[in-house]
Motif scaffolding. Structure first.
Motif, mmCIF file in Angstrom:
data_model
loop_
_atom_site.group_PDB
_atom_site.id
_atom_site.type_symbol
_atom_site.label_atom_id
_atom_site.label_comp_id
_atom_site.label_asym_id
_atom_site.label_seq_id
_atom_site.Cartn_x
_atom_site.Cartn_y
_atom_site.Cartn_z
ATOM 1 N N ALA A 112 0.950 -1.170 0.490
ATOM 2 C CA ALA A 112 -0.239 -0.086 -0.221
ATOM 3 C C ALA A 112 0.632 1.516 0.122
ATOM 4 C CB ALA A 112 -0.562 -0.584 1.240
ATOM 5 N N TYR A 113 0.499 2.327 -0.643
ATOM 6 C CA TYR A 113 1.132 3.794 -0.662
ATOM 7 C C TYR A 113 0.124 4.030 0.812
ATOM 8 C CZ TYR A 113 2.901 3.379 -5.136
ATOM 9 O OH TYR A 113 3.366 2.734 -6.750
ATOM 10 N N ILE A 114 0.853 4.890 1.126
ATOM 11 C CA ILE A 114 0.252 5.954 2.650
ATOM 12 C C ILE A 114 0.439 7.396 2.462
ATOM 13 C CG2 ILE A 114 0.560 5.941 5.093
ATOM 14 C CD1 ILE A 114 2.153 3.672 5.345
ATOM 15 N N ARG A 115 -1.157 7.681 2.852
ATOM 16 C CA ARG A 115 -1.269 9.021 2.834
ATOM 17 C C ARG A 115 -1.974 9.769 3.672
ATOM 18 N NH1 ARG A 115 -2.121 10.894 -2.592
ATOM 19 N NH2 ARG A 115 -2.646 12.833 -1.902
ATOM 20 N N ILE A 116 -1.425 10.746 4.536
ATOM 21 C CA ILE A 116 -2.151 11.379 4.883
ATOM 22 C C ILE A 116 -2.741 12.727 4.896
ATOM 23 C CG2 ILE A 116 -1.541 12.909 7.486
ATOM 24 C CD1 ILE A 116 1.741 11.381 7.839
ATOM 25 N N ALA A 117 -3.830 12.051 5.075
ATOM 26 C CA ALA A 117 -5.387 13.052 4.698
ATOM 27 C C ALA A 117 -6.356 13.018 5.959
ATOM 28 C CB ALA A 117 -5.472 12.821 2.810
ATOM 29 N N ASN A 118 -7.132 15.092 6.010
ATOM 30 C CA ASN A 118 -8.107 14.395 6.476
ATOM 31 C C ASN A 118 -9.240 13.786 5.348
ATOM 32 O OD1 ASN A 118 -8.765 16.106 4.784
ATOM 33 N ND2 ASN A 118 -8.293 18.026 6.089
ATOM 34 N N ASP A 119 -10.380 14.141 6.186
ATOM 35 C CA ASP A 119 -11.900 13.441 5.291
ATOM 36 C C ASP A 119 -11.282 14.084 4.492
ATOM 37 O OD1 ASP A 119 -12.255 11.892 7.741
ATOM 38 O OD2 ASP A 119 -13.249 12.825 8.560
ATOM 39 N N GLN A 120 -12.204 15.590 3.995
ATOM 40 C CA GLN A 120 -12.292 16.175 3.657
ATOM 41 C C GLN A 120 -10.730 15.709 2.061
ATOM 42 O OE1 GLN A 120 -12.073 20.350 2.470
ATOM 43 N NE2 GLN A 120 -13.598 20.696 2.184
ATOM 44 N N GLU A 121 -9.680 15.955 2.285
ATOM 45 C CA GLU A 121 -8.739 15.694 0.832
ATOM 46 C C GLU A 121 -9.518 13.860 1.205
ATOM 47 O OE1 GLU A 121 -5.546 16.323 3.489
ATOM 48 O OE2 GLU A 121 -5.348 18.309 2.809
ATOM 49 N N SER A 122 -9.514 13.354 1.722
ATOM 50 C CA SER A 122 -9.276 11.277 1.498
ATOM 51 C C SER A 122 -11.173 11.732 0.880
ATOM 52 C CB SER A 122 -9.909 11.549 2.883
ATOM 53 O OG SER A 122 -9.922 9.412 2.642
ATOM 54 N N LEU A 123 -11.984 12.381 0.773
ATOM 55 C CA LEU A 123 -12.974 12.244 0.162
ATOM 56 C C LEU A 123 -12.686 12.690 -1.478
ATOM 57 C CD1 LEU A 123 -15.965 11.975 -1.032
ATOM 58 C CD2 LEU A 123 -16.524 14.335 0.353
ATOM 59 N N GLU A 124 -11.895 14.185 -1.415
ATOM 60 C CA GLU A 124 -11.805 14.083 -2.794
ATOM 61 C C GLU A 124 -10.309 13.938 -3.418
ATOM 62 O OE1 GLU A 124 -9.843 18.215 -5.121
ATOM 63 O OE2 GLU A 124 -10.100 17.486 -2.498
ATOM 64 N N MET A 125 -9.278 12.640 -2.973
ATOM 65 C CA MET A 125 -8.282 11.482 -3.145
ATOM 66 C C MET A 125 -9.353 10.366 -3.914
ATOM 67 S SD MET A 125 -4.809 11.918 -1.173
ATOM 68 C CE MET A 125 -5.984 11.339 0.486
ATOM 69 N N ALA A 126 -10.647 10.471 -3.308
ATOM 70 C CA ALA A 126 -11.562 9.139 -3.703
ATOM 71 C C ALA A 126 -12.167 9.058 -4.408
ATOM 72 C CB ALA A 126 -12.590 8.745 -2.466
ATOM 73 N N LEU A 127 -12.825 10.336 -4.522
ATOM 74 C CA LEU A 127 -13.615 10.329 -5.867
ATOM 75 C C LEU A 127 -13.451 10.758 -7.216
ATOM 76 C CD1 LEU A 127 -16.435 12.765 -3.631
ATOM 77 C CD2 LEU A 127 -16.787 10.512 -4.494
ATOM 78 N N VAL A 128 -11.737 11.666 -7.233
ATOM 79 C CA VAL A 128 -11.209 11.915 -8.333
ATOM 80 C C VAL A 128 -10.400 10.555 -8.880
ATOM 81 C CG1 VAL A 128 -9.020 13.502 -9.142
ATOM 82 C CG2 VAL A 128 -11.212 14.549 -7.645
ATOM 83 N N GLU A 129 -10.242 9.895 -7.854
ATOM 84 C CA GLU A 129 -8.935 8.981 -8.218
ATOM 85 C C GLU A 129 -10.034 7.611 -9.184
ATOM 86 O OE1 GLU A 129 -5.460 5.624 -7.315
ATOM 87 O OE2 GLU A 129 -5.773 8.141 -5.886
ATOM 88 N N ASN A 130 -11.138 7.462 -8.156
ATOM 89 C CA ASN A 130 -12.373 6.656 -8.964
ATOM 90 C C ASN A 130 -12.869 6.667 -10.145
ATOM 91 O OD1 ASN A 130 -13.061 3.776 -7.692
ATOM 92 N ND2 ASN A 130 -12.056 5.480 -5.693
ATOM 93 N N ILE A 131 -13.146 8.728 -10.484
ATOM 94 C CA ILE A 131 -13.721 8.522 -11.605
ATOM 95 C C ILE A 131 -12.419 8.500 -12.692
ATOM 96 C CG2 ILE A 131 -13.867 10.599 -13.092
ATOM 97 C CD1 ILE A 131 -15.050 11.562 -10.123
ATOM 98 N N GLN A 132 -11.183 8.368 -12.440
ATOM 99 C CA GLN A 132 -9.805 8.381 -13.504
ATOM 100 C C GLN A 132 -9.869 7.717 -13.675
ATOM 101 O OE1 GLN A 132 -7.612 10.763 -11.562
ATOM 102 N NE2 GLN A 132 -7.807 12.841 -12.278
ATOM 103 N N ARG A 133 -9.992 6.483 -13.171
ATOM 104 C CA ARG A 133 -9.040 5.481 -12.924
ATOM 105 C C ARG A 133 -10.134 4.198 -13.069
ATOM 106 N NH1 ARG A 133 -4.314 4.715 -9.657
ATOM 107 N NH2 ARG A 133 -2.823 6.618 -10.540
ATOM 108 N N GLN A 134 -11.142 3.899 -12.217
ATOM 109 C CA GLN A 134 -12.197 2.949 -12.420
ATOM 110 C C GLN A 134 -13.553 3.129 -13.137
ATOM 111 O OE1 GLN A 134 -11.959 -0.104 -10.372
ATOM 112 N NE2 GLN A 134 -10.245 0.478 -9.691
#
Length: 302
Positions: A112-134
């Motif tokens: 796993a790659y480890i990130r340190i992020a708050n909830d808002q950053e985590s939401l944004e990362m999850a949404l953007v990455e899923n839109i682009q890759r899934q």
């Protein structure tokens, strides 16, 4: 081979570092954070929880079985991404299919790659990455865009930059959320395409949307046929006096071609209605005041 072994050994060493209470890394400024954040680390699956911000809600069983079989034979090629929650506790940011497939075959550890992020950053990362890759269905993409706008506070313009899509593309996805939930479900299940949905969203009444949707599915109509059906529906609507409107026929070629050019230039929904004699009107849709100001600037040049 030796290089791969060193990389795996490094991952195990970092895993031990993360499990040391005296090295509980909570922020990028903590001691040893630079050794962990962004590196590939082997984590125990039981220390990882799923991401409540995950936009994907459907996981195909057959697809998961195929992925699990591939991981069993070849190993996990692409690491997942997690964020650190606390001591030896992590949350998925992306890679839930890989996580689920790994659990299915009984793996105890996962890279796993480890990130340190708050909830808002985590939401944004999850949404953007899923839109682009899934391979999300159109409704899941639309819901992801909506969450980025509403929960992260991105404008459509900023969202366009973040996900690398035209504003008009984002607008088209968001308009799908105006469809009746029954039709949205039909699109997610593959009974109709996004093209069909874009036609049906032009019908304001949800009851009428469903009536047309049932015809489309029942007769296996194409997108072009659905466009004709929706056009016919509008032609048969009653005017304010309750009398049927006079059939207007198909818009002339210049109006159809011009509407496409305007739509591409303005990156907005544009409807052009014109008679055979050339008279008509142009209807331009906008979602908010900021969108209106953007369109006004494009049109007036001021």
């Amino acid at each position: 081979m030796a290089k791969a072994t060193r990389k795996q050994a490094l991952g195990r060493g970092l895993s031990a570092l993360l499990k040391d209470p005296e090295n509980d890394i909570q922020s990028v400024s903590d001691k040893n954070a630079e050794k962990v954040v962004g590196s590939i680390v082997e984590l125990e699956l039981e220390s990882i929880e799923v991401n409540p911000f995950q936009p994907r809600s459907n996981f195909d069983d057959q697809s998961l079985e195929e992925l699990a079989s591939s991981i069993r034979e070849l190993g996990l090629i692409q690491p997942i991404t997690v964020r650190k929650l606390g001591f030896n506790r992590f949350q998925l940011v992306s890679g839930e299919r890989r996580y689920r497939a790994s659990k299915k075959i009984g793996l105890e550890r996962i890279p796993a790659y480890i990130r340190i992020a708050n909830d808002q950053e985590s939401l944004e990362m999850a949404l953007v990455e899923n839109i682009q890759r899934q391979d999300l269905d159109p409704v899941e993409i639309a819901l992801s865009y909506q969450r980025l706008i509403e929960e992260i506070g991105l404008t459509q313009e900023k969202l366009s930059e973040r996900v690398g899509k035209k504003r008009s593309t984002i607008t088209n996805y968001l308009r799908l959320l105006r469809l009746d939930p029954i039709i949205q479900t039909g699109m997610r299940d593959g009974f109709i395409s996004m093209g069909h949905g874009r036609c049906l969203v032009n019908v304001e009444s949800r009851q009428d949307q469903i009536a047309i949707y049932e015809k489309v599915v029942g007769k296996n109509l194409s997108v072009r046929d659905t466009e004709d059906l929706v056009r016919s529906y509008h032609e048969k609507e009653s005017d304010d006096g309750g009398q049927p409107r006079k059939k207007s026929g198909t818009s002339p070629a210049f109006a159809r071609e011009g509407s496409r050019e305007l739509r591409d230039y303005l990156e907005a929904e544009v409807k052009v209605v014109a008679s055979g004699a050339g008279a008509g009107k142009i209807n331009i849709s906008f979602s908010d005041r900021k969108e209106f100001e953007r369109l006004k600037k494009l049109i007036t040049g001021a």
